[in-house]
Enzyme design. Structure first.
Site, PDB file in Angstrom:
ATOM      1  N   PHE A  49       0.837  -1.200   0.000  1.00 52.12           N
ATOM      2  CA  PHE A  49       0.000   0.000   0.000  1.00 52.12           C
ATOM      3  C   PHE A  49       0.879   1.259   0.000  1.00 52.12           C
ATOM      4  O   PHE A  49       1.813   1.370   0.785  1.00 52.12           O
ATOM      5  CB  PHE A  49      -0.914  -0.012   1.234  1.00 52.12           C
ATOM      6  CG  PHE A  49      -1.769   1.224   1.335  1.00 52.12           C
ATOM      7  CD1 PHE A  49      -2.730   1.494   0.365  1.00 52.12           C
ATOM      8  CD2 PHE A  49      -1.576   2.132   2.362  1.00 52.12           C
ATOM      9  CE1 PHE A  49      -3.501   2.652   0.441  1.00 52.12           C
ATOM     10  CE2 PHE A  49      -2.349   3.278   2.452  1.00 52.12           C
ATOM     11  CZ  PHE A  49      -3.313   3.546   1.473  1.00 52.12           C
ATOM     12  N   GLN A  50       0.561   2.159  -0.890  1.00 55.77           N
ATOM     13  CA  GLN A  50       1.300   3.421  -1.052  1.00 55.77           C
ATOM     14  C   GLN A  50       2.791   3.194  -1.323  1.00 55.77           C
ATOM     15  O   GLN A  50       3.640   3.962  -0.882  1.00 55.77           O
ATOM     16  CB  GLN A  50       1.099   4.359   0.144  1.00 55.77           C
ATOM     17  CG  GLN A  50      -0.334   4.879   0.217  1.00 55.77           C
ATOM     18  CD  GLN A  50      -0.516   6.072   1.130  1.00 55.77           C
ATOM     19  OE1 GLN A  50       0.178   6.217   2.130  1.00 55.77           O
ATOM     20  NE2 GLN A  50      -1.457   6.932   0.793  1.00 55.77           N
ATOM     21  N   MET A  84       0.113  32.614 -23.388  1.00 54.72           N
ATOM     22  CA  MET A  84       1.276  32.362 -24.248  1.00 54.72           C
ATOM     23  C   MET A  84       0.925  31.365 -25.352  1.00 54.72           C
ATOM     24  O   MET A  84       1.336  31.531 -26.498  1.00 54.72           O
ATOM     25  CB  MET A  84       2.452  31.852 -23.407  1.00 54.72           C
ATOM     26  CG  MET A  84       3.752  31.733 -24.179  1.00 54.72           C
ATOM     27  SD  MET A  84       4.265  33.306 -24.921  1.00 54.72           S
ATOM     28  CE  MET A  84       5.356  33.946 -23.650  1.00 54.72           C
TER      29      MET A  84
END
Lengths: 159, 566
Positions: free
Chosen positions: B111-112, B479
């Protein structure tokens, strides 16, 4: 032009990916790359063969030197160096062709390291010219598989 | 003393002189956060990790010191990648501390979990994964050493959770342990090369200094100013180099390149010796390489050997820290400056460049019917008398801030040059403001860019960081729209952004002050109120001319002399 770079690196995780990533990220070519530990603990040598004009190779050398895990970079193109590559070739070798293949193997001072009824596996060591030459000669018999180490090189000792 | 990894980390940060860091907690870094209240390092809680890394970067640019950011594993780490690449392109010293899953889980798609060391390899100066608690202190020391020496840059250290929890007997590593045999930043200039350069610039008839961000990071502005003044050499600079040479000096030509001044680009095309200092011949600077500085012998001073000969063939390379190189040049030229009358020798050339500047100054058409964005930046300069730290977003706002504000000191213009990261300016301003709580810090923004990290409004409000945001609001990605107008047959595909929040109400929703300017007559008075008479963070929404273009403009790939003028 072909260049052989001999690069010593810190032997630590990720160092190969740093070098390979540098080449791919900046659009440089790698023809072959070989890595293995050296006599010094913690140091590995990479031998990289690459193609490029002088400006590109200058950039490659400088960019390699810039990597924190790279210790030294030498271009062996303009210095006297010995260069070798090891190649394993599995070639078709029915009875009728076998004698001639063995003759070629003999002329090139190669070794047969595996044999079966219709195949021979040949071990060949040499510089790029020799390796290309024997592969050329064996092509007409039908090469089934090739494994090459890529070039490795060392500077010649002072004579 | 026996300490946990988290305690060791904070001890090391204190030893490096870190007083504050920007971050966002998560599961993998709770152990570190658990120790923060007991350490001397202040933590600023951001609202998105991209804000943390940009703030650390802005802090670094404003102070010249290493900026620090701390985030958790996985998404926390990946959210910093844009900011890391931003710092890398502009050579900014930042140390990024990322949490990582426990070492036993690495590679298991935990996880993560993300391979942040792999992801950031091409956009960091170096990075580390700490797998052994005994290497932690040494790694942190090396990270700071690498970030701040040589050509500075971001260094990431990935810290697995179990390493932060492990206890060991802690001794601070000595200098010898921290040394890297493969890293020796070349600092001292080659004596023979210095002599060659000195001779070239002494004899030159039309010399020109082209200075870059390296002059600022090496703190070499005084030496460069001496060189310019003593030998009467006009100076132009890249976007990154603005502030190193006084913007109101008679030898100052303004920025060069795509949106550079007429005088700077003409001087490049006419000079006979071009002294590039800490600049890297970026494509936005050189235009068409074949016609860049066609009459010049090019001298290139840079600390990074890879910058030399990368884009442009150089006659005399000088690999060194810019400051050491310019000091050596000063010593070499000291005698010549007392013997030679450089004012007389360079008279014709200086007059020529000043004439270009006089006949073709930076300008814009203004009939008073609308608010011109350039006018707003000019007013900012007048009101502040140049005494402010200006941060910018990216795009037209950035170019106008570069052109119409005169920077007089280094580290006062903070912008994402190389990567061109929209959303950079505001969090960077937050970092600069944290470093200098009493200085006026302004983010010159566009309505597009400001929305990319707007969540940090909460951070500046609750940390009492009185950043002043001035939005040059034209309802376009200006731009890109300008390019569409000039080169894509006015096909304004997806650049119209007039569907936007009410920025005044938005400021108020965050607990800040909002102002709106719709009339030219109100620009000055409202800006004064916003900048000097309003406490805390402010958003000023200036409704400017919608289709104003940035000029001069050298179309991409054209020669510098092929400028489109107003």
């Amino acid at each position: 032009m072909r260049h052989v770079l001999s690069v010593t690196v810190e032997n630590e995780p990720g160092v190969l990916s740093r070098v390979a990533g540098l080449f791919s990220g900046r659009g440089f070519n790698i023809e072959s790359l070989n890595v293995a530990p050296t006599e010094e603990p913690g140091v590995s040598r990479m031998t990289i063969t690459t193609h490029g004009d002088d400006a590109i190779v200058e950039q490659i050398v400088k960019q390699l030197r810039k990597l924190v895990t790279v210790i030294t970079v030498r271009d062996y193109t303009d210095v006297k160096a010995v260069e070798r590559e090891l190649v394993l070739v599995k070639v078709n070798a029915e009875d009728s062709k076998r004698a001639e293949i063995l003759r070629i193997v003999d002329i090139f001072r190669c070794k047969v390291i595996d044999v079966s009824l219709d195949e021979l596996t040949v071990e060949c060591t040499g510089d790029i010219g020799k390796v290309e030459a024997i592969l050329d000669l064996l092509t007409r018999f039908g090469i089934k598989e090739v494994a090459r180490t890529g070039s490795i090189a060392l500077k010649r000792a002072k004579q | 003393m026996e300490l946990t990894g988290a305690q060791i980390l904070l001890k090391c940060l204190e030893k490096e002189g870190v007083t504050c860091m920007f971050g966002f907690p998560g599961g993998a870094v709770i152990d570190i956060y658990d120790e923060i209240p007991r350490s001397k390092v202040e933590h600023i809680l951001v609202r998105h990790e991209q804000g943390a890394i940009h703030a650390a970067d802005g802090y670094a640019r404003a102070t010249g010191e290493v900026g620090v950011c701390l985030v958790t594993s996985g998404p926390g780490a990946t959210n910093t990648v844009t900011g890391i690449a931003t710092a890398y392109m502009d050579s900014i010293p930042v140390v990024i501390l990322t949490g990582q899953v426990p070492t036993a889980l690495i590679g298991n798609d935990a996880f993560q979990e993300v391979d942040i060391v792999g992801i950031t390899r091409p956009c960091t100066k170096h990075n580390y994964l700490v797998k052994d608690i005994n290497q932690l202190a040494k790694t942190i020391r090396q990270a700071f050493y690498l970030a701040r020496t040589g050509r500075p840059g971001p260094v990431l250290v990935d810290l697995p959770k179990d390493i932060m929890q492990t206890k060991i007997e802690f001794t601070y590593p000595d200098d010898e342990e921290v040394k890297l045999r493969s890293y020796n930043p070349h600092l001292q200039p080659h004596v023979g090369q210095v002599r060659k350069v000195a001779q070239l610039i002494r004899k030159a008839e039309k010399p020109l200094i082209y200075s870059g961000g390296g002059v600022i990071s090496a703190r070499a502005h005084e030496e460069m100013t001496w060189l310019a003044h003593s030998l009467r050499i006009p100076v132009t600079s890249t976007l990154m180099g603005l502030g190193a040479f006084p913007g109101d000096d008679e030898l100052w030509l303004g920025m060069l390149g795509m949106h550079g001044t007429y005088a700077a680009n003409m001087a490049i095309s006419e000079c006979d010796v071009l002294l590039a200092v800490g600049a890297r011949f970026d494509d936005r600077v050189t235009g068409k390489l074949a016609t860049f500085a066609p009459h010049a012998t090019i001298v290139h001073i840079d600390i990074d050997p890879t910058s030399i000969q990368k884009n442009v063939p150089v006659s005399v390379p000088l690999v060194a820290d810019c400051r050491s190189a310019l000091k050596a040049l000063k010593a070499e030229l000291a005698e010549a400056t007392s013997k030679t009358d450089f004012v007389a020798q360079r008279k014709q050339w200086v007059e020529q460049v000043q004439n270009w500047a006089r006949t073709h100054p930076l300008n814009y058409k203004d009939d008073g019917s609308s608010i011109k964005p350039q006018y707003v930046v000019e007013k900012l300069y007048e009101i502040t008398k140049g005494d402010a730290i200006i941060c910018t977003e990216v795009g037209q706002n950035q170019m106008w801030a570069a052109q119409f504000f005169k920077y007089k000191r280094p580290n006062t213009f903070i912008t994402s040059g190389g990567l061109g990261t929209m959303g950079y300016g505001f969090p960077a301003a937050m970092g600069a403001q944290k470093a200098f709580p009493d200085k006026l810090v302004i983010d010159v923004a566009g309505d597009g860019s400001i929305q990319m990290c707007i969540q940090e409004m909460t951070t500046v409000v609750c940390n009492k960081l009185p950043v002043k945001i001035v939005i040059l609001n034209n309802g376009y990605l200006g731009m890109v729209r300008q390019w569409q107008e000039l080169f894509y047959n006015k096909n304004y595909c997806e650049t119209c952004m007039d569907a936007q929040p009410d920025f005044v109400k938005l400021a108020e929703a965050y607990g800040a002050k909002g102002f709106r300017i719709t009339e030219k007559n109100d620009v000055e008075s409202t800006l004064r109120t916003a900048l000097y008479e309003t406490e805390g963070p402010v958003i000023v929404d200036v409704r400017v001319e919608r289709e104003e273009n940035v000029y001069p403009m050298v179309p991409a790939g054209a020669s510098l002399t092929e400028m489109l003028l107003v």
